[in-house]
Design a protein around this motif. Structure first.
Motif, PDB file in Angstrom:
ATOM      1  N   VAL A  68       0.886  -1.170   0.000  1.00 37.96           N
ATOM      2  CA  VAL A  68       0.000   0.000   0.000  1.00 37.96           C
ATOM      3  C   VAL A  68       0.919   1.214   0.000  1.00 37.96           C
ATOM      4  O   VAL A  68       1.451   1.618   1.037  1.00 37.96           O
ATOM      5  CB  VAL A  68      -0.928   0.006   1.232  1.00 37.96           C
ATOM      6  N   ALA A  69       1.150   1.770  -1.180  1.00 31.93           N
ATOM      7  CA  ALA A  69       2.143   2.840  -1.317  1.00 31.93           C
ATOM      8  C   ALA A  69       1.988   3.527  -2.666  1.00 31.93           C
ATOM      9  O   ALA A  69       1.352   3.000  -3.583  1.00 31.93           O
ATOM     10  CB  ALA A  69       3.564   2.265  -1.198  1.00 31.93           C
ATOM     11  N   ASP A  70       2.594   4.715  -2.783  1.00 33.01           N
ATOM     12  CA  ASP A  70       2.686   5.368  -4.081  1.00 33.01           C
ATOM     13  C   ASP A  70       3.478   4.483  -5.031  1.00 33.01           C
ATOM     14  O   ASP A  70       4.429   3.802  -4.618  1.00 33.01           O
ATOM     15  CB  ASP A  70       3.396   6.717  -3.959  1.00 33.01           C
ATOM     16  N   LEU A  71       3.120   4.514  -6.299  1.00 32.14           N
ATOM     17  CA  LEU A  71       3.829   3.683  -7.273  1.00 32.14           C
ATOM     18  C   LEU A  71       5.333   3.944  -7.240  1.00 32.14           C
ATOM     19  O   LEU A  71       6.134   3.004  -7.341  1.00 32.14           O
ATOM     20  CB  LEU A  71       3.282   3.941  -8.679  1.00 32.14           C
ATOM     21  N   VAL A  72       5.738   5.196  -7.088  1.00 30.79           N
ATOM     22  CA  VAL A  72       7.170   5.517  -7.126  1.00 30.79           C
ATOM     23  C   VAL A  72       7.933   4.939  -5.937  1.00 30.79           C
ATOM     24  O   VAL A  72       9.167   4.884  -5.953  1.00 30.79           O
ATOM     25  CB  VAL A  72       7.388   7.042  -7.197  1.00 30.79           C
ATOM     26  N   ASP A  73       7.212   4.491  -4.912  1.00 31.09           N
ATOM     27  CA  ASP A  73       7.861   3.915  -3.740  1.00 31.09           C
ATOM     28  C   ASP A  73       7.808   2.384  -3.730  1.00 31.09           C
ATOM     29  O   ASP A  73       8.256   1.750  -2.779  1.00 31.09           O
ATOM     30  CB  ASP A  73       7.203   4.446  -2.461  1.00 31.09           C
TER      31      ASP A  73
END
Length: 252
Positions: free
Chosen positions: A92-97
């Motif tokens: 569960v995170a931003d795509l960039v992370d």
């Protein structure tokens, strides 16, 4: 309830959650069941509860060698129902992370696993001219779910795989359908709400309330409802290439 006596169903991810519920429902409808997963203790516990006409087999659905070995062990078993339920929620995170390894892990189980199981067990169904494949997708493959890109992308891939495979398998007597549950009440969703709360700085209760507010019924579906839907799909022989929504109106 539809009688499935005389048929054998293989359910991946059968050691807990939806897989265990689906196995129990199919078993109650008369089918022999083979539960597949990586956690042998959990699989054994579910089989012990089910009793006769149930067995378990350890397998990593993302590993071709493991799936081939499973197929070899079941070479004398006529699997006529394949429920591809195994899945992982992913980060569960931003795509960039999100790391490439995290992305590959989600696609390995959620998509590659279905490919490998179908590749192994469809030939037997083709030879007999009869069978059913039910792939567990998700409404998250059809609507945005922020911070869950690998999971959503994988479930959209499952829907695409299902609709295409239906045209390969249908002429050979095998029905292929997808079942897309909405959020299912249970530990997995509780985990997601906790992670979203940690990411946003809010509470898990607020994350859950915001999520279920998107459904027409204002609630999540239950494991039993999803399991009953699997049996219902098997009771509709004209259904092939469908994506059945069971989301309490999440995509209404």
């Amino acid at each position: 309830m539809t009688s499935l006596a005389g048929r054998t169903a293989l359910i991946t991810g059968g050691g807990s959650g939806l897989g265990a519920a689906i196995a129990s429902m199919l078993h109650g409808a008369g089918a022999d069941v083979v539960l597949v997963g990586r956690d042998e203790a959990k699989l054994a516990a579910v089989v012990a509860d089910l009793g006769e006409r149930a067995r378990w087999e350890a397998c990593d659905v993302a590993d071709p060698d493991s799936v081939d070995a499973l197929h070899a062990r079941l070479s004398e078993v006529e699997i006529s129902i394949l429920v591809n339920n195994a899945g992982v929620p992913g980060p569960v995170a931003d795509l960039v992370d999100i790391t490439p390894a995290e992305w590959d892990d989600v696609f390995g189980v959620n998509v590659r696993g279905i490919f490998l199981l179908c590749r192994a067990f469809l030939p037997g169904m083709y030879e007999r001219g009869f069978g059913d494949v039910i792939n567990i997708a998700s409404v998250s493959g059809k609507r945005p779910l922020v911070h869950r890109t690998p999971y959503c992308a994988s479930k959209m891939a499952v829907i695409g795989l299902t609709s295409t495979l239906a045209f390969e398998a249908g002429p050979r007597g095998v029905s292929v359908n997808a079942l897309s549950p909405g959020p299912v009440a249970g530990p997995r969703m509780e985990r997601n709400f906790r992670l979203e709360a940690e990411r946003s700085g809010g509470s898990a209760a607020d994350a859950e309330a915001a999520f279920v507010s998107r459904s027409a019924l204002g609630r999540m579906v239950t494991e039993e409802e999803v399991a009953r839907a699997v049996v219902a799909i098997l009771a509709m022989p004209g259904l092939c290439g469908a994506d059945v929504d069971l989301s309490a109106g999440m995509v209404a």
